[in-house]
Design a protein around this motif. Structure first.
Motif, short mmCIF file in Angstrom:
data_model
loop_
_atom_site.label_atom_id
_atom_site.label_comp_id
_atom_site.label_asym_id
_atom_site.label_seq_id
_atom_site.Cartn_x
_atom_site.Cartn_y
_atom_site.Cartn_z
N UNK A 47 1.98 -33.15 -18.06
CA UNK A 47 3.32 -32.59 -17.92
C UNK A 47 3.27 -31.07 -17.81
N UNK A 48 2.49 -30.44 -18.68
CA UNK A 48 2.37 -28.98 -18.63
C UNK A 48 1.75 -28.54 -17.30
N UNK A 49 0.72 -29.26 -16.86
CA UNK A 49 0.11 -28.93 -15.56
C UNK A 49 1.13 -29.07 -14.44
N UNK A 50 1.94 -30.14 -14.48
CA UNK A 50 2.95 -30.34 -13.45
C UNK A 50 4.01 -29.26 -13.47
N UNK A 51 4.43 -28.84 -14.67
CA UNK A 51 5.42 -27.76 -14.75
C UNK A 51 4.88 -26.47 -14.16
N UNK A 52 3.62 -26.16 -14.45
CA UNK A 52 3.02 -24.94 -13.90
C UNK A 52 2.80 -25.08 -12.40
N UNK A 53 2.32 -26.24 -11.98
CA UNK A 53 1.99 -26.44 -10.56
C UNK A 53 3.23 -26.45 -9.69
N UNK A 54 4.29 -27.09 -10.15
CA UNK A 54 5.47 -27.27 -9.30
C UNK A 54 6.65 -26.39 -9.71
N UNK A 55 6.43 -25.46 -10.63
CA UNK A 55 7.53 -24.59 -11.03
C UNK A 55 7.99 -23.76 -9.83
N UNK A 56 9.28 -23.77 -9.51
CA UNK A 56 9.75 -23.06 -8.31
C UNK A 56 9.58 -21.56 -8.43
N UNK A 57 9.22 -20.92 -7.31
CA UNK A 57 9.04 -19.48 -7.32
C UNK A 57 10.33 -18.73 -7.04
N UNK A 58 11.41 -19.48 -6.75
CA UNK A 58 12.72 -18.84 -6.57
C UNK A 58 12.93 -18.22 -5.21
N UNK A 59 12.03 -18.49 -4.28
CA UNK A 59 12.16 -17.84 -2.96
C UNK A 59 12.91 -18.73 -1.98
N UNK A 60 12.29 -19.86 -1.61
CA UNK A 60 12.86 -20.67 -0.54
C UNK A 60 14.21 -21.25 -0.93
N UNK A 61 14.28 -21.90 -2.09
CA UNK A 61 15.52 -22.57 -2.48
C UNK A 61 16.65 -21.59 -2.67
N UNK A 62 16.37 -20.45 -3.39
CA UNK A 62 17.43 -19.49 -3.67
C UNK A 62 17.95 -18.86 -2.39
N UNK A 63 17.01 -18.47 -1.49
CA UNK A 63 17.45 -17.85 -0.23
C UNK A 63 18.27 -18.82 0.59
N UNK A 64 17.83 -20.05 0.65
CA UNK A 64 18.54 -21.03 1.48
C UNK A 64 19.95 -21.27 0.97
N UNK A 65 20.09 -21.42 -0.34
CA UNK A 65 21.41 -21.65 -0.89
C UNK A 65 22.29 -20.42 -0.72
N UNK A 66 21.70 -19.23 -0.92
CA UNK A 66 22.50 -18.02 -0.85
C UNK A 66 22.99 -17.72 0.55
N UNK A 67 22.24 -18.13 1.60
CA UNK A 67 22.65 -17.83 2.96
C UNK A 67 23.42 -18.97 3.61
N UNK A 68 23.66 -20.05 2.87
CA UNK A 68 24.44 -21.15 3.42
C UNK A 68 25.92 -20.85 3.21
N UNK A 69 26.63 -20.65 4.28
CA UNK A 69 28.05 -20.27 4.19
C UNK A 69 28.88 -21.45 3.73
N UNK A 70 29.54 -21.28 2.59
CA UNK A 70 30.45 -22.31 2.12
C UNK A 70 31.72 -22.33 2.96
N UNK A 71 32.11 -21.18 3.48
CA UNK A 71 33.30 -21.07 4.31
C UNK A 71 33.05 -19.98 5.35
N UNK A 72 34.03 -19.79 6.23
CA UNK A 72 33.90 -18.79 7.29
C UNK A 72 33.85 -17.39 6.70
N UNK A 73 33.22 -16.43 7.41
CA UNK A 73 33.16 -15.05 6.91
C UNK A 73 34.56 -14.49 6.66
#
Length: 448
Positions: A47-73
């Motif tokens: 479990x500890x190895x999996x948490x370290x191995x797959x812990x998100x680095x906060x780059x891809x997921x955060x950027x993708x969610x932040x740039x996804x427009x919920x509504x028009x500009x």
């Protein structure tokens, strides 16, 4: 329940395990205890190895969610206070018919009159606007003084700004319900309930900080679910029930149940050809989180869905075997297992009801549609959305059912063996009773 490991030693049988309630000590087999410890240490290390191995680095997921427009500009979501709730429009009545002598654009029905909050800068007054709403909103009990959130579309192409209804602000009633829940748990369950709430909070952090970002970054839903579930169960079980061999037995049974559920989930998702996009939310998620595999998400959801009930049955079975051993130290392991399974079968029956009726309550609108639609029942059950729920429910239920004999067997093997010389605990025996019956019970228990 025990709050920790016993520190005494039994004669050639292993360690003694005592309970805080003053019950007789329950001896723990040394070999079984060692095997259980090794198993859980390996699971914790993985479990500890999996948490370290797959812990998100906060780059891809955060950027993708932040740039996804919920509504028009330019679209904003202002808050406002309801000043008036106009009645729902009758059939054929238009909601923008102005009364004589009034603003011809003012609605007379099917709308909310909302006073917007003043701008934070203090410049200008707070306008009052009318927004159309559906009869469902009008009939929901909304009244003057409630706070709502609107959607404001800025002026464009010579058209003025417009407002639309978004949702009711429900923070206050939800906070009151949460506070009541916390108080009731703390008062009734006391310190153990507080520890359970703390474990629940840690589990929520695992979901929010690890599982969701890792899934958004495209990690394997199966591995994320297994690692996250293992971490949650370790924290929840030991916090709520204490560091003890009894709790470790329940944890081992829980992990086996999670593994069974994972295997069944993979097979069911593949065999039923499920896409993982069974509703509008799934389609919207697939459109904005392009690196997320919907099938992986569905597999993860199947594993996580059964954690709570699985934890319930495993800790119950472990405690049942412990109490049976304390009450009948002369009972053989086979008889101990059979007695524990009699308790487990009752628990399985009641838990199956819980799972099915919990789903029925959550899916009541869907069930009503099934009742109203003029389509064969089997056709409706094979739709993507319903098939997902059926697979999720059945995979979790099968894993739960199989966890009962697994946990019972682990517990029966972990506690010390039968002690023929130990007295059989019966309800207030009279001193003058013939003890031959007690000796016969001990011989039968030891021989079984």
């Amino acid at each position: 329940m025990p709050g920790g490991h016993g520190h005494g030693h039994g004669h050639a049988h292993g360690h003694a395990h005592s309970t805080p309630e003053g019950q007789d000590p329950v001896r723990v087999g040394a070999v079984a205890r060692t095997a259980l410890t090794v198993l859980l240490v390996l699971a914790a290390a993985a479990t500890v190895f999996g948490l370290v191995r797959y812990w998100p680095d906060g780059s891809a997921g955060t950027t993708r969610v932040g740039t996804s427009d919920f509504a028009a500009p330019g679209v904003t979501f202002p808050l406002g206070q309801v000043r008036e709730v106009l009645p729902a429009c009758a059939d054929g009545q238009e909601g923008q018919e102005g009364a004589e002598g009034s603003d011809p654009d003012a609605p007379t029905c099917g709308a909310l009159v909302v006073r917007l909050e003043a701008p934070s800068g203090g410049g200008g007054g707070a306008p009052t606007v009318s927004v159309p709403v559906s009869p469902v909103v009008t009939g929901s009990g909304l009244r003057a003084g409630d706070t709502v959130q609107l959607l404001r579309t800025p002026p464009a192409g010579g058209q003025p700004e417009t407002y639309a209804f978004m949702q009711v602000e429900r923070g206050a009633p939800l906070a009151w319900m949460l506070a009541l829940f916390l108080v009731v748990v703390a008062v009734v369950a006391r310190w153990r309930g507080v520890l359970a709430l703390l474990g629940l909070g840690v589990g929520g952090l695992v979901v929010v900080k690890f599982m969701l970002p890792a899934l958004l970054e495209g990690q394997s839903g199966l591995l994320v679910a297994l690692v996250g579930s293992s971490a949650i169960m370790v924290v929840v079980l030991y916090l709520a029930h204490g560091l003890s061999v009894r709790t470790s037995t329940a944890l081992a049974g829980t992990l086996l149940g999670v593994g069974v559920t994972a295997v069944l989930g993979i097979l069911a998702v593949d065999g039923a050809r499920l896409s993982g996009v069974g509703d509008d939310e799934g389609a919207a998620l697939a459109s904005v989180a392009t690196s997320l595999d919907p099938r992986e998400l569905l597999t993860c959801a199947i594993i996580v869905a059964g954690l709570g009930v699985l934890n319930d049955v495993t800790i119950t079975q472990s405690s049942a075997v412990w109490e049976l051993r304390a009450a009948a130290p002369s009972m053989g392991r086979r008889a101990l297992f059979r007695s524990g399974m009699r308790i487990g079968r009752d628990h399985i029956a009641s838990t199956i009801y819980t799972i099915v009726f919990a789903y029925a309550g959550a899916a009541l609108p869907v069930l009503l549609l099934l009742f109203l639609y003029d389509r064969p029942l089997l056709d409706m059950l094979q739709t993507e959305s319903l098939s997902e729920e059926i697979v999720r429910t059945l995979a979790s239920a099968i894993g739960l059912v199989l966890a009962v004999p697994a946990t019972t067997a682990i517990a029966a093997l972990t506690v010390g063996g039968a002690d023929p010389a130990a007295p059989v605990r019966v309800a207030d025996p009279a001193p003058e009773e013939d003890t031959r019956a007690a000796r016969r019970m001990r011989r039968e228990a030891a021989g079984s």
